[in-house]
Design a protein around this motif. Structure first.
Motif, PDB file in Angstrom:
ATOM      1  N   GLY A 182       0.835  -1.202   0.000  1.00 42.06           N
ATOM      2  CA  GLY A 182       0.000   0.000   0.000  1.00 42.06           C
ATOM      3  C   GLY A 182       0.867   1.248   0.000  1.00 42.06           C
ATOM      4  N   GLU A 183       0.296   2.345  -0.492  1.00 41.55           N
ATOM      5  CA  GLU A 183       1.032   3.602  -0.582  1.00 41.55           C
ATOM      6  C   GLU A 183       1.513   4.052   0.795  1.00 41.55           C
ATOM      7  OE1 GLU A 183      -1.291   6.733  -2.330  1.00 41.55           O
ATOM      8  OE2 GLU A 183       0.444   7.612  -3.329  1.00 41.55           O
ATOM      9  N   GLY A 184       0.708   3.791   1.823  1.00 42.37           N
ATOM     10  CA  GLY A 184       1.070   4.197   3.179  1.00 42.37           C
ATOM     11  C   GLY A 184       2.302   3.477   3.706  1.00 42.37           C
ATOM     12  N   ASP A 185       2.607   2.310   3.149  1.00 43.50           N
ATOM     13  CA  ASP A 185       3.790   1.564   3.585  1.00 43.50           C
ATOM     14  C   ASP A 185       5.049   1.978   2.841  1.00 43.50           C
ATOM     15  OD1 ASP A 185       2.656  -0.063   5.595  1.00 43.50           O
ATOM     16  OD2 ASP A 185       1.773  -1.359   4.049  1.00 43.50           O
ATOM     17  N   VAL A 186       4.896   2.523   1.646  1.00 43.44           N
ATOM     18  CA  VAL A 186       6.077   2.916   0.875  1.00 43.44           C
ATOM     19  C   VAL A 186       6.408   4.390   1.065  1.00 43.44           C
ATOM     20  CG1 VAL A 186       5.608   1.157  -0.883  1.00 43.44           C
ATOM     21  CG2 VAL A 186       4.831   3.502  -1.248  1.00 43.44           C
ATOM     22  N   ALA A 187       5.482   5.136   1.656  1.00 40.38           N
ATOM     23  CA  ALA A 187       5.605   6.599   1.677  1.00 40.38           C
ATOM     24  C   ALA A 187       6.886   7.079   2.346  1.00 40.38           C
ATOM     25  CB  ALA A 187       4.387   7.204   2.371  1.00 40.38           C
ATOM     26  N   GLN A 188       7.213   6.512   3.511  1.00 40.44           N
ATOM     27  CA  GLN A 188       8.363   7.027   4.268  1.00 40.44           C
ATOM     28  C   GLN A 188       9.689   6.787   3.524  1.00 40.44           C
ATOM     29  OE1 GLN A 188      11.009   5.519   6.164  1.00 40.44           O
ATOM     30  NE2 GLN A 188      11.690   7.621   6.634  1.00 40.44           N
ATOM     31  N   LEU A 190      10.171   6.104   0.412  1.00 45.23           N
ATOM     32  CA  LEU A 190      10.126   6.796  -0.882  1.00 45.23           C
ATOM     33  C   LEU A 190      10.435   8.281  -0.713  1.00 45.23           C
ATOM     34  CD1 LEU A 190       9.396   6.430  -3.952  1.00 45.23           C
ATOM     35  CD2 LEU A 190       7.137   7.319  -3.341  1.00 45.23           C
ATOM     36  N   SER A 204       4.098   8.323  -6.796  1.00 47.91           N
ATOM     37  CA  SER A 204       3.588   7.014  -6.395  1.00 47.91           C
ATOM     38  C   SER A 204       2.111   6.948  -6.726  1.00 47.91           C
ATOM     39  CB  SER A 204       3.834   6.781  -4.907  1.00 47.91           C
ATOM     40  OG  SER A 204       2.977   7.589  -4.153  1.00 47.91           O
ATOM     41  N   TYR A 205       1.697   5.858  -7.358  1.00 49.42           N
ATOM     42  CA  TYR A 205       0.342   5.739  -7.877  1.00 49.42           C
ATOM     43  C   TYR A 205      -0.265   4.423  -7.413  1.00 49.42           C
ATOM     44  CZ  TYR A 205       2.501   9.461 -10.330  1.00 49.42           C
ATOM     45  OH  TYR A 205       3.190  10.620 -10.589  1.00 49.42           O
ATOM     46  N   PRO A 206      -1.158   4.514  -6.419  1.00 45.58           N
ATOM     47  CA  PRO A 206      -1.718   3.307  -5.814  1.00 45.58           C
ATOM     48  C   PRO A 206      -2.678   2.594  -6.764  1.00 45.58           C
ATOM     49  CG  PRO A 206      -2.825   5.259  -4.972  1.00 45.58           C
ATOM     50  CD  PRO A 206      -1.714   5.741  -5.845  1.00 45.58           C
ATOM     51  N   ASN A 216       2.492   1.789  -7.906  1.00 47.42           N
ATOM     52  CA  ASN A 216       3.502   1.996  -8.934  1.00 47.42           C
ATOM     53  C   ASN A 216       4.372   3.176  -8.524  1.00 47.42           C
ATOM     54  OD1 ASN A 216       3.052   0.025 -11.034  1.00 47.42           O
ATOM     55  ND2 ASN A 216       1.081   1.044 -11.391  1.00 47.42           N
TER      56      ASN A 216
END
Lengths: 243, 243
Positions: A182-188, A190, A204-206, A216
């Motif tokens: 999920g985007e929330g897991d990659v945000a930091q 990234l 980032s495109y969920p 992505n």
């Protein structure tokens, strides 16, 4: 050295009423990206005199290039050409070379070059014609504003006519890593990488597939080596989640 | 009595780079047309702080409503919420009710409400939440600006949540006559009719099929009887060319 900047102005009630789904914006975005021109803004306005004049003035002052789409046909609601002339304070009249193009075309097709069609030969003083191999009636460039038809096949042909005359920059490259997180897991992680590679753009495109969340991760820039370096780091960060 | 006016602001590098083809504009245009809200302008800007703040201020001053799409997720490039707060000069903080929605959602799905995800609970002071039945993280309305997600399924759900709270006008109706004549042949009579029925909007949209030119003539307005009267006249004008 940064790439030239551009804006697009889409003119047409039919887009704003939902009757037609615009496709010219997406086409131009891809062409400009390939050509190294940085499309920064798009505006869509209705067939309204004041709105068109104001948008042309604002965008032509703010960006290196402005491409308009729509409103250059033969009917009463085709008012783009005189609006662009007014935006720059120049006269607009039927021009001989444009009229000759139309006359030859309608002679060939057996139609009459009537008063309505002659509107399509009105060109602002000082403009350069843009060739239209599809339906002949030309577009034009006035200063940094490039005026084109709204019908997609004609718009695309006019872009092809115009592009070689525009100085582009380095093509903007992009690479994508698809991760099943999920985007929330990659945000930091990234965000931290984006700060380190601050000459590149990170997006980032969920998405959701079969109930599983994924993202992505897209890195964009014009320096291929930097892009590769960033992708190597990105791969290492998400090595367990690549899809 | 005229219908309320609206503008849309699409926020996202991915649209301007050509990576993604926007679909939210077309969806919103149709919803607003049905709801009697007059969509007058759309702007697309990149994930750029100054560009977003300036566009929010310009559009919220010029129109009754502004809908934004994109930039409210958990990543570093999701900056729409603080930009809207800044445009109106109000503080933005994590708000308890938004945090509670997210906490319950992530508890249910077994994910952690980490710092990145908590960004989605930042709501400007004085805003009203917009419900998101798809992925929970809410949108919000601050004054006349309605802030929504860019992911189409979430955007559409948020529009459905918002619309009942917006006062619409009479739905804008349209009727189309398809004629097998080039636009240049219909322009003169169509223009004359448009002048006579100047409370309605007349559009003409050329097409080409099997090498034959045709035109869709579209009449729009909110008074059904006037629309019928115009269509009767239009039919009589082009009775020999209807397709």
């Amino acid at each position: 050295m940064s790439n030239p900047t551009a804006a697009m102005l889409v003119i047409g009630d039919e887009i704003l009423s939902g009757r037609t789904r615009d496709s010219n914006m997406h086409f131009l975005a891809n062409e400009f990206t390939r050509h190294g021109i940085d499309l920064r803004e798009v505006r869509v306005v209705s067939d309204d005199h004041a709105a068109i004049v104001a948008a042309v003035q604002a965008l032509s002052a703010a960006y290196d290039h402005v491409v308009t789409s729509g409103g250059i046909g033969p009917t009463h609601d085709d008012i783009t050409a005189p609006c662009v002339a007014e935006a720059f304070g120049v006269p607009i009249t039927v021009r001989d070379d444009a009229r000759a193009l139309l006359q030859a075309h309608y002679d060939r097709t057996g139609s009459e070059l009537n008063e309505a069609r002659l509107r399509m030969a009105r060109i602002p003083d000082g403009a350069t014609l843009i060739e239209n191999p599809v339906s002949i009636a030309p577009g034009f460039s006035l200063q940094n504003v490039h005026v084109m038809a709204g019908v997609p096949s004609v718009f695309q042909a006019m872009v092809a006519s115009l592009l070689p005359s525009l100085t582009g920059g380095a093509p903007i490259l992009s690479q994508t890593l698809r991760v099943m997180r999920g985007e929330g897991d990659v945000a930091q992680p990234l965000g931290a990488l984006a700060e380190e590679f601050n000459d590149l753009q990170f997006g980032s495109y969920p998405f959701q597939k079969d109930g599983i969340y994924g993202t992505n991760l897209v890195v964009r820039g014009s320096d291929g080596a930097r892009l590769d370096a960033a992708m190597t780091r990105l791969n290492a960060l998400f090595t367990d989640a690549a899809a």
